[in-house]
Design a protein around this motif. Structure first.
Motif, PDB file in Angstrom:
ATOM      1  N   HIS A 144      15.578  17.237  -3.013  1.00 43.41           N
ATOM      2  CA  HIS A 144      14.995  18.427  -2.415  1.00 43.41           C
ATOM      3  C   HIS A 144      13.606  18.119  -1.857  1.00 43.41           C
ATOM      4  O   HIS A 144      13.001  17.103  -2.186  1.00 43.41           O
ATOM      5  N   THR A 145      13.082  19.028  -1.053  1.00 40.71           N
ATOM      6  CA  THR A 145      11.732  18.888  -0.504  1.00 40.71           C
ATOM      7  C   THR A 145      10.723  18.718  -1.639  1.00 40.71           C
ATOM      8  O   THR A 145      10.755  19.451  -2.627  1.00 40.71           O
ATOM      9  N   GLY A 146       9.856  17.732  -1.502  1.00 40.30           N
ATOM     10  CA  GLY A 146       8.827  17.487  -2.496  1.00 40.30           C
ATOM     11  C   GLY A 146       9.267  16.617  -3.666  1.00 40.30           C
ATOM     12  O   GLY A 146       8.493  16.378  -4.585  1.00 40.30           O
ATOM     13  N   GLU A 147      10.519  16.134  -3.636  1.00 37.91           N
ATOM     14  CA  GLU A 147      11.009  15.324  -4.742  1.00 37.91           C
ATOM     15  C   GLU A 147      10.903  13.825  -4.493  1.00 37.91           C
ATOM     16  O   GLU A 147      11.396  13.039  -5.292  1.00 37.91           O
ATOM     17  N   PHE A 148      10.277  13.433  -3.402  1.00 41.16           N
ATOM     18  CA  PHE A 148       9.944  12.020  -3.209  1.00 41.16           C
ATOM     19  C   PHE A 148       8.781  11.902  -2.251  1.00 41.16           C
ATOM     20  O   PHE A 148       8.521  12.796  -1.453  1.00 41.16           O
ATOM     21  N   ARG A 149       8.062  10.788  -2.363  1.00 43.08           N
ATOM     22  CA  ARG A 149       6.888  10.551  -1.506  1.00 43.08           C
ATOM     23  C   ARG A 149       6.636   9.048  -1.432  1.00 43.08           C
ATOM     24  O   ARG A 149       6.696   8.352  -2.435  1.00 43.08           O
ATOM     25  N   TRP A 150       6.340   8.560  -0.222  1.00 42.77           N
ATOM     26  CA  TRP A 150       5.916   7.171  -0.054  1.00 42.77           C
ATOM     27  C   TRP A 150       4.465   7.089  -0.499  1.00 42.77           C
ATOM     28  O   TRP A 150       3.624   7.852  -0.048  1.00 42.77           O
ATOM     29  N   LEU A 151       4.163   6.160  -1.396  1.00 48.82           N
ATOM     30  CA  LEU A 151       2.821   6.058  -1.956  1.00 48.82           C
ATOM     31  C   LEU A 151       1.973   4.968  -1.328  1.00 48.82           C
ATOM     32  O   LEU A 151       0.759   5.112  -1.224  1.00 48.82           O
ATOM     33  N   GLY A 152       2.588   3.834  -0.966  1.00 49.58           N
ATOM     34  CA  GLY A 152       1.788   2.741  -0.435  1.00 49.58           C
ATOM     35  C   GLY A 152       2.539   1.435  -0.409  1.00 49.58           C
ATOM     36  O   GLY A 152       3.765   1.417  -0.289  1.00 49.58           O
ATOM     37  N   THR A 153       1.799   0.347  -0.568  1.00 52.96           N
ATOM     38  CA  THR A 153       2.350  -0.991  -0.379  1.00 52.96           C
ATOM     39  C   THR A 153       1.859  -1.928  -1.481  1.00 52.96           C
ATOM     40  O   THR A 153       0.700  -1.870  -1.897  1.00 52.96           O
ATOM     41  N   VAL A 154       2.744  -2.803  -1.925  1.00 55.15           N
ATOM     42  CA  VAL A 154       2.399  -3.852  -2.886  1.00 55.15           C
ATOM     43  C   VAL A 154       1.624  -4.950  -2.163  1.00 55.15           C
ATOM     44  O   VAL A 154       1.945  -5.298  -1.032  1.00 55.15           O
ATOM     45  N   GLY A 155       0.607  -5.523  -2.816  1.00 52.73           N
ATOM     46  CA  GLY A 155      -0.101  -6.653  -2.229  1.00 52.73           C
ATOM     47  C   GLY A 155      -1.508  -6.809  -2.742  1.00 52.73           C
ATOM     48  O   GLY A 155      -2.119  -5.860  -3.231  1.00 52.73           O
ATOM     49  N   GLY A 156      -2.010  -8.023  -2.664  1.00 51.66           N
ATOM     50  CA  GLY A 156      -3.361  -8.330  -3.097  1.00 51.66           C
ATOM     51  C   GLY A 156      -3.457  -8.435  -4.601  1.00 51.66           C
ATOM     52  O   GLY A 156      -2.455  -8.432  -5.316  1.00 51.66           O
ATOM     53  N   THR A 157      -4.680  -8.509  -5.079  1.00 53.04           N
ATOM     54  CA  THR A 157      -4.916  -8.627  -6.521  1.00 53.04           C
ATOM     55  C   THR A 157      -5.681  -7.423  -7.070  1.00 53.04           C
ATOM     56  O   THR A 157      -6.034  -7.399  -8.241  1.00 53.04           O
ATOM     57  N   ASP A 158      -5.928  -6.433  -6.216  1.00 50.72           N
ATOM     58  CA  ASP A 158      -6.593  -5.196  -6.636  1.00 50.72           C
ATOM     59  C   ASP A 158      -5.606  -4.043  -6.616  1.00 50.72           C
ATOM     60  O   ASP A 158      -4.662  -4.036  -5.819  1.00 50.72           O
ATOM     61  N   LEU A 159      -5.852  -3.067  -7.463  1.00 50.90           N
ATOM     62  CA  LEU A 159      -5.138  -1.797  -7.392  1.00 50.90           C
ATOM     63  C   LEU A 159      -6.120  -0.808  -6.781  1.00 50.90           C
ATOM     64  O   LEU A 159      -7.166  -0.514  -7.364  1.00 50.90           O
TER      65      LEU A 159
END
Length: 195
Positions: A144-159
């Motif tokens: 349903h609407t609002g039940e998933f979201r793209w957050l970002g990308t894996v990479g680097g050594t920092d969060l």
């Protein structure tokens, strides 16, 4: 709660750790959670108060079935629940095993409740960029609407986590892992405070 099940194909299993730089990070489930009864209130403010977010059983079933499908299709490279400690803690735990950082982009009004709020029915998943279209088609068909979201990308050594143009935090994964791995020792020797 103990559970027993049958894994028919060991090649179609998933661990919590991010696998490769460039992979996309997806949240299955709602972005926000409540601070009631949370680790954040207990650790940061010394409070054990409030009510946890109620479980929507229909939503829980949709999220779990979706995650299982992504794993069985070979699209999910990692999967980790976002319950205890909230989104920020789950992201850090996904980064620790391989030392892979991530860049996370949240809505502009995001704050403590988004980062550390706890709620059921939330799973952080990483996928290959080339699988994005297939995954998105599937998600649009079952959630349903609002039940998933793209957050970002894996990479680097920092969060690194931003909310709009604001950097909420940027920390080396190695430093976060050291704090996490040795927290009991620090507590026992008085080297960690909760204020």
């Amino acid at each position: 709660i103990g559970m027993v099940g049958l894994v028919e194909d060991l090649a179609r299993t998933c661990t919590l750790d991010f696998k490769q730089a460039g992979d996309l990070i997806l949240l299955l489930g709602p972005l926000t959670g409540g601070l009631g009864g949370s680790e954040y209130l207990a650790v940061v403010h010394g409070l054990i108060t409030g009510r946890p977010v109620a479980v929507d059983l229909a939503q829980e079933k949709r999220i779990q079935q979706t995650c299982r499908y992504l794993i069985l299709q070979g699209w999910a490279r990692s999967a980790h629940d976002g319950s205890e400690g909230g989104l920020a803690i789950a992201l850090a735990e996904s980064a620790f095993p391989g030392g892979l950082g991530a860049t996370i982009n949240l809505p502009a009004n995001s704050g403590v409740a988004v980062l550390f709020g706890e709620a059921p029915s939330r799973i952080i998943v990483s996928i290959r960029p080339q699988d994005r279209d297939q995954v998105l088609t599937h998600l649009n068909g079952v959630l349903h609407t609002g039940e998933f979201r793209w957050l970002g990308t894996v990479g680097g050594t920092d969060l690194t986590c931003t909310a709009g143009e604001t950097v909420l935090f940027q920390e080396a994964v190695a430093d976060l892992q050291d704090l996490w791995s040795h927290s009991l020792e620090r507590r026992m020797t008085g080297g960690l405070t909760t204020s």
